[in-house]
Design a protein around this motif. Structure first.
Motif, mmCIF file in Angstrom:
data_model
loop_
_atom_site.group_PDB
_atom_site.id
_atom_site.type_symbol
_atom_site.label_atom_id
_atom_site.label_comp_id
_atom_site.label_asym_id
_atom_site.label_seq_id
_atom_site.Cartn_x
_atom_site.Cartn_y
_atom_site.Cartn_z
ATOM 1 N N ASP A 33 0.831 -1.194 -0.004
ATOM 2 C CA ASP A 33 0.139 0.011 0.135
ATOM 3 C C ASP A 33 0.874 1.295 0.193
ATOM 4 O OD1 ASP A 33 -2.230 -1.406 0.069
ATOM 5 O OD2 ASP A 33 -2.584 -1.534 2.005
ATOM 6 N N VAL A 36 2.025 1.698 -3.626
ATOM 7 C CA VAL A 36 1.019 2.271 -4.343
ATOM 8 C C VAL A 36 1.013 3.706 -4.270
ATOM 9 C CG1 VAL A 36 -1.364 2.280 -5.248
ATOM 10 C CG2 VAL A 36 0.076 0.098 -5.069
ATOM 11 N N GLY A 37 0.901 3.953 -2.842
ATOM 12 C CA GLY A 37 0.685 5.446 -2.458
ATOM 13 C C GLY A 37 2.004 6.450 -2.796
ATOM 14 N N LEU A 39 3.815 6.001 -5.464
ATOM 15 C CA LEU A 39 3.595 6.040 -6.884
ATOM 16 C C LEU A 39 2.348 7.213 -7.183
ATOM 17 C CD1 LEU A 39 3.717 2.604 -8.319
ATOM 18 C CD2 LEU A 39 5.572 4.535 -8.415
ATOM 19 N N ARG A 40 1.546 7.264 -6.382
ATOM 20 C CA ARG A 40 0.294 8.223 -6.568
ATOM 21 C C ARG A 40 0.692 9.751 -6.228
ATOM 22 N NH1 ARG A 40 -3.699 4.669 -3.891
ATOM 23 N NH2 ARG A 40 -4.756 3.695 -5.700
ATOM 24 N N GLU A 41 1.696 9.671 -5.278
ATOM 25 C CA GLU A 41 2.161 11.205 -4.917
ATOM 26 C C GLU A 41 3.362 11.780 -6.032
ATOM 27 O OE1 GLU A 41 4.431 10.632 -1.242
ATOM 28 O OE2 GLU A 41 2.583 10.029 -0.167
ATOM 29 N N GLN A 42 3.761 10.716 -6.738
ATOM 30 C CA GLN A 42 4.576 11.193 -7.834
ATOM 31 C C GLN A 42 3.933 11.784 -9.119
ATOM 32 O OE1 GLN A 42 7.755 11.398 -6.961
ATOM 33 N NE2 GLN A 42 6.921 10.325 -5.117
ATOM 34 N N GLY A 43 2.510 11.370 -9.187
ATOM 35 C CA GLY A 43 1.865 11.973 -10.204
ATOM 36 C C GLY A 43 2.422 11.346 -11.645
ATOM 37 N N ARG A 44 2.297 12.241 -12.681
ATOM 38 C CA ARG A 44 2.731 11.934 -13.967
ATOM 39 C C ARG A 44 4.084 12.491 -14.157
ATOM 40 N NH1 ARG A 44 -1.287 9.790 -16.687
ATOM 41 N NH2 ARG A 44 -3.309 10.315 -16.190
ATOM 42 N N GLU A 45 5.062 12.176 -13.272
ATOM 43 C CA GLU A 45 6.536 12.753 -13.524
ATOM 44 C C GLU A 45 6.978 12.060 -14.823
ATOM 45 O OE1 GLU A 45 10.682 12.570 -11.652
ATOM 46 O OE2 GLU A 45 8.945 12.756 -10.326
ATOM 47 N N SER A 50 9.629 3.014 -15.311
ATOM 48 C CA SER A 50 9.140 1.871 -14.566
ATOM 49 C C SER A 50 10.206 1.006 -14.243
ATOM 50 C CB SER A 50 8.149 1.231 -15.302
ATOM 51 O OG SER A 50 7.076 2.148 -15.926
ATOM 52 N N LEU A 74 1.664 -3.304 -12.229
ATOM 53 C CA LEU A 74 2.150 -2.020 -12.927
ATOM 54 C C LEU A 74 2.926 -2.124 -13.787
ATOM 55 C CD1 LEU A 74 2.262 -0.293 -9.279
ATOM 56 C CD2 LEU A 74 0.927 0.351 -11.264
#
Length: 194
Positions: A33, A36-37, A39-45, A50, A74
């Motif tokens: 978790d 995944v969190g 990665l979400r914080e990084q947004g669309r850097e 990958s 992912l």
């Protein structure tokens, strides 16, 4: 386990070297978790690749499989390595014990020759109290076969030979069997290059 971004240095990329995800430390219940969190914080850097650099002494088996499943969903490549903070160079890493189950999740799995991967029999510690003395006791408990069956299904679904699980379960929990390059190749755990 902690996660951060790092820029890898390479003579071919000059000022536009790719950024990778560095995953370091023990794998615990909330690691998947947290990943995944992160990665979400990084947004669309846009410079983020990958690629996950994995360096871990191990941790919880179920949590490691959950991290492996997240890596697979992912489409991440996993390299057992670290990044030197000052130079940005990739250096050897380690993936011991339950970390191997997270590594299995990589869409591509890379184990450079200088990095180390090792397995041993899984176990849990159970704490209790001696009724006579009141002393806190810690007992090591081993799998009754259920988790082994789960790991066999998991490894097969990740394209890794079940023989790796058999080797791990034959290895004393008091030591780590370091996998040779031949074992890594034979059991389809990874390759030395991306």
């Amino acid at each position: 386990m902690s996660f951060r971004l790092a820029t890898t240095a390479n003579a071919n990329c000059a000022d536009h070297c790719p950024r990778v995800i560095v995953a370091e430390g023990e794998i615990v219940e909330d690691t998947a978790d947290a990943f995944v969190g992160f990665l979400r914080e990084q947004g669309r850097e846009t410079e983020l690749r990958s690629i996950v650099l994995l360096d871990s002494p191990g941790g919880r088996v179920v949590a490691s499989m959950q991290l492996g499943q997240a890596l697979r969903r992912l489409g991440m490549a996993v390299i057992v390595a670290r990044v030197e903070t000052e130079s940005g160079a990739l250096v050897s890493g380690r993936c011991y014990s339950a970390c191997v189950y997270a590594l299995m999740g990589g869409r591509r799995r890379v184990i450079p020759r200088q990095s180390r991967v090792g397995v041993h029999r899984m176990f849990n510690y159970v704490d209790g109290v001696d009724p006579m003395s009141g002393e806190v006791l810690r007992e090591r408990r081993y799998d009754d076969g259920g988790m082994r069956r789960t790991l066999l299904r998991y490894s097969a679904s990740m394209g890794v030979s079940r023989d790796l699980i058999a080797l791990a379960e034959r290895t004393s929990p008091d030591r780590v069997h370091l996998l040779s390059a031949a074992e890594i190749a034979r059991w389809r755990l990874g390759s030395p290059r991306l």
